[in-house]
Structure formats: structure tokens, C-alpha cells
Design an enzyme around this catalytic site. Structure first.
Site, PDB file in Angstrom:
ATOM      1  N   HIS A   1       0.899  -1.169   0.039  1.00 19.73           N
ATOM      2  CA  HIS A   1      -0.118   0.024   0.020  1.00 19.73           C
ATOM      3  C   HIS A   1       0.757   1.332  -0.126  1.00 19.73           C
ATOM      4  CE1 HIS A   1      -3.209   2.822   1.295  1.00 19.73           C
ATOM      5  NE2 HIS A   1      -4.060   1.831   0.754  1.00 19.73           N
TER       6      HIS A   1
ATOM      7  N   ASP B   1      -8.026  -5.299  -0.682  1.00 14.82           N
ATOM      8  CA  ASP B   1      -8.259  -6.118  -1.808  1.00 14.82           C
ATOM      9  C   ASP B   1      -7.899  -7.664  -1.660  1.00 14.82           C
ATOM     10  OD1 ASP B   1      -7.444  -3.318  -3.468  1.00 14.82           O
ATOM     11  OD2 ASP B   1      -9.476  -4.180  -3.255  1.00 14.82           O
TER      12      ASP B   1
END
Ligand code: SDX
Length: 392
Positions: free
Chosen positions: A270, A327
Site C-alpha cells: 500500500h 483487496d
């Protein structure tokens, strides 16, 4: 007056804007919406409550929540002409291609009645977008499988209405499973807003020119589609299915570490979180609940769990601070509920619409806001004179 965070990110901030909606501490793996931790909201709140919180800054009381839900329900239908637009797509069109088109097309129906300088008209436009996204997404799915569209049933919850429009058929009643409905609502909460991510920044930049909110949200949908962003949920499940069995995980871990291999572990890493994405923790718990409720033992979930365990103990991932993100597990749940992988990012867009419109409202309502105009470091040739073609 809530306590104000004086968070020093430890770097000269290149902040693109001020915002009071969402706070992320990437090092601590912390995510707050108007001060409330995401794990508390996911466990105790509802997507409608969180939507009200993001739009209005406070959790609603019962009367405010009832009025908000009633108002959203009054906008769930779409213009009958919009149904014609779907027929222009190939049946196998990716749902995100359809969503880019039909959400942008909402401009054609509401552009003239949306003066963005009028707070009430901004509010109505926001409600229209939040309310119509489930209808449009369900229609994209129905169109892809050649089944008739179902109209919204406003006696159902936001999530229940969406599940029925997606999986129901005119030939029989659709019974909403409360466990699936709760999981769907929680997934929407987990995707609602996330500070200045790429698609939210796209919506803000588009909105800063004064473009109508329907066109701005269509721009956000386009950006979200990328596999590095919202498209990662579809890519993550496809990756887990390609790995297939636990014994093949080391091969993919090695590829992810190989700088000469463009392969990335989808659903991992991320830009901001250098710790566990708090949403991924809730998503993993929800996956267990849904699979147990459905009596599904999905081998892909076993692969995901083992992959996470191996990666979190691998020196490369520890050094790069790579953890599962929102996700990584979402696709396992959505697939178990019955969604094809091509619908996963459309669901992300559906949920993220409230964050996009809340951020858009926050920006437009700031009298000091100006059109966005990023600058660059020029790396091209210095000035030079034109050379006629016969001299080149
Ligand atoms: C979302 O911004 C948001 O908030 C987005 C989002 C939201 O709610 O809006 O949270 C939603 O988009 C989540 C991210 C979904 N994308 C993926 O899961 C795709 C796989 N992940 C990556 O492609 C990647 O992690 C990014 C794009 C998310 C971030 O990439 P960065 O900016 O390169 O990450 P980084 O700077 O932390 O990387 C550090 C290192 C780099 O190597 P070096 O240059 O130091 O040698 O780790 C490597 C990266 O190459 N790396 C990975 C990796 N992610 C980063 N290596 C292998 N697998 C990965 N998944």
C-alpha cells in the site's frame, strides 16, 4: 469539538488538500472516519449510518437515519431511457466499462438541474449518486448474463436491495439472507472512503474545474478500475486461483521479490499503510463468517491464509513493510456470495461513491477552493529554433 489530530507525518507534507473526513496513520495501521475507528464502524454501524457520518460529520440519531434512508430510497430508480444505453454495450463488456459510461450519462439527465453552488442541489446530486449506484451496478451484471433488470424494492435495506436486484429474478421471490446482507453492508463500509487515494484525488481534480458531480464520479470510476488500485480485488482472486495450491506459493513469493519480474502480489502492499490494513483484518474475519454460513470450504481461502502467513514472515516483505490490503480477501467473500470477478471493482466503486461525493462536497463548499493545477519538473529539451523538413 472533537480532538484535532496534530499528526506529523515526519516528512515535508505534499498534502494536496485539507480534509476532515478520513484519517489514516499508515505506520500504526489506523483508519478513522470523522474520528471513529473503522473496525468499530464495521462491527457496530451500517453503511447508511457511515454514509450519513461521512456526508454530515456526525453519526445520525434514529430520526435523522430514518429520514436519510427514506431520502436515499426515493432516488434508487434510474430513468427508463438509461436502460437503452445498456443495450449499446456488448454482452461481454466489463462491468466497469459499463459503469464508466452509464454513470457519466447521468449527467445528461441531471446536469441542468445541478447547480453545484447551491448546497441543496449538491446534496440532492449526492443522494442520487449514492442511491443509483447499486441499481446501475446490478443492471450491469444482469445485462452481462442476459437476464431482465429488476426494479429496486425500497422495503429492503441498501445492501438487501442490491442483492435482490443482482441475484433475484421476476419468476420468483428473492429472500435476502441476513448473514450475506450483513457481510455485504460491512464490505460497503470498508470501502466507503480512504483519504486522498488515486480515484478520490481524480474526483477532486475533476470537480475543481466546476464539472458536474456525475461526470466527476465517472472519472473516479475510470481511475479506480486500474489493477494497482480498485482493480486489485479482481486481480487478487485471479492470482490466488492461478496459484491454486499451497505448494505453489513459494514460486509466486519468489516472483514477487524478483526485480526483473513485473509480477506483484495483488492485494498486498500500500502507498500509505506500512502496517496491516485494518480493513483487511475485518475482511478476513468476514470471509470466515460467510464461508462458514454458506458451508463453503474454498481452497483459495486456504491459499490466501497460507500466502499471508508466509509473506508476513519473509524478510523481503518485512523489510518492504508489505501487508495484505483491503483487496486481498474481499474477492473470496464476493465470489462465495456469487459475484463474478468482473463485478468486484464495480462493487468497490458502488461503495466508494459516498466517499467520493463527500470529498467533492467538502471541496466545493470551501469558498477558497481553486481549480487544481499540478505542476511538473521539466525534463525536455531547452529552447531551440524550428528546422524545415528538407533540412532534417
Ligand atoms: C487500493 O491509496 C489508497 O488508499 C488505495 C486503496 C483505497 O482504499 O482507495 O487503499 C485501495 O488501491 C489498495 C492497493 C491495491 N493494489 C494492489 O494490491 C496491487 C498490488 N500492490 C502494489 O502494486 C503496490 O503495493 C501499490 C501500488 C499498492 C503500492 O506500490 P508502491 O507505491 O511501489 O509501494 P511501496 O513504495 O510501499 O513499495 C515498496 C517496495 C517497492 O520495491 P522497491 O522499489 O523498494 O525495490 O515494495 C515493492 C515495491 O516494488 N512492492 C511489492 C508489492 N507492493 C510493493 N512487491 C511485491 N508485491 C507487491 N504487492
Amino acid at each position: 469539538q472533537t480532538d484535532r489530530f496534530t499528526y506529523d507525518p515526519g516528512f515535508t507534507s505534499t498534502a494536496s488538500c485539507d480534509s476532515g473526513l478520513t484519517f489514516i496513520d499508515g505506520d500504526k495501521g489506523m483508519l478513522l472516519h470523522r474520528g471513529y475507528p473503522i473496525d468499530q464502524l464495521a462491527e457496530k454501524s451500517s453503511f447508511m449510518e457511515v454514509s450519513y457520518l461521512l456526508l454530515d460529520g456526525e453519526l445520525p440519531n434514529k430520526a435523522q437515519l430514518d429520514e436519510f434512508e427514506y431520502t436515499i430510497n426515493r432516488h434508487t430508480m434510474v430513468h427508463e431511457q438509461l436502460k437503452t444505453l445498456y443495450n449499446g454495450f456488448r454482452r461481454d463488456a466489463h462491468p466497469m466499462a459499463i459503469m464508466c459510461g452509464v454513470v457519466g450519462a447521468l449527467s445528461a439527465f441531471y446536469h441542468d438541474s445541478t447547480d453545484i453552488n447551491d448546497p441543496e442541489q449538491r446534496r440532492i446530486a449526492s443522494h442520487r449518486l449514492i442511491a443509483k449506484m447499486p441499481t446501475l451496478a446490478a443492471m450491469a451484471y444482469k445485462y452481462s448474463i442476459g437476464q431482465p433488470f429488476l426494479y429496486p424494492d425500497n422495503n429492503l435495506s441498501y445492501a438487501g436491495n442490491f442483492l435482490r436486484m443482482t441475484f433475484g429474478v421476476p419468476a420468483e421471490d428473492y429472500v435476502v439472507d441476513p448473514v450475506i446482507e450483513r457481510a455485504m453492508d460491512r464490505i460497503f463500509i470498508l470501502h466507503a472512503d480512504h483519504e486522498q487515494n488515486a480515484s478520490t484525488s481524480t474526483v477532486r481534480l475533476a470537480g475543481s474545474s466546476g464539472a458536474n458531480p456525475f461526470a466527476c464520479i465517472a472519472a473516479g470510476i475510470a481511475c479506480l478500475w486500474g489493477p494497482a488500485h480498485g482493480g486489485a480485488n479482481e486481480a487478487a482472486l485471479n492470482m490466488l486461483r492461478e496459484i491454486g495450491t499451497v505448494d505453489r506459493i513459494p514460486e509466486y513469493i519468489a516472483r514477487a521479490k524478483d526485480k526483473n519480474d513485473p509480477f506483484r502480489l495483488m492485494g498486498f502492499g500500500h502507498r500509505v499503510y506500512k502496517n496491516y490494513d485494518p480493513r483487511a483484518k475485518v475482511m478476513a474475519q468476514t470471509a470466515t463468517e460467510v464461508l462458514d454460513k454458506l458451508g463453503v470450504s474454498d481452497p483459495v481461502f486456504d491459499v490466501a491464509r497460507k500466502l499471508e502467513e508466509i509473506a508476513l514472515n519473509d524478510p523481503y516483505f518485512i523489510e518492504k513493510k508489505l501487508y495484505p490490503n483491503v483487496d486481498f480477501y474481499s474477492g473470496i467473500i464476493l465470489s462465495a456470495i456469487g459475484f463474478p470477478t468482473t463485478m468486484f471493482t464495480a462493487l468497490f466503486a458502488l461503495a466508494r461513491t459516498v466517499g467520493w461525493v463527500a470529498q467533492w462536497n467538502e471541496m466545493i463548499s470551501d469558498p477558497a477552493q481553486k481549480i487544481g493545477r499540478p505542476r511538473q519538473l521539466y525534463t525536455g529539451p531547452t529552447q531551440r529554433d524550428y528546422v524545415p523538413v528538407d533540412k532534417r
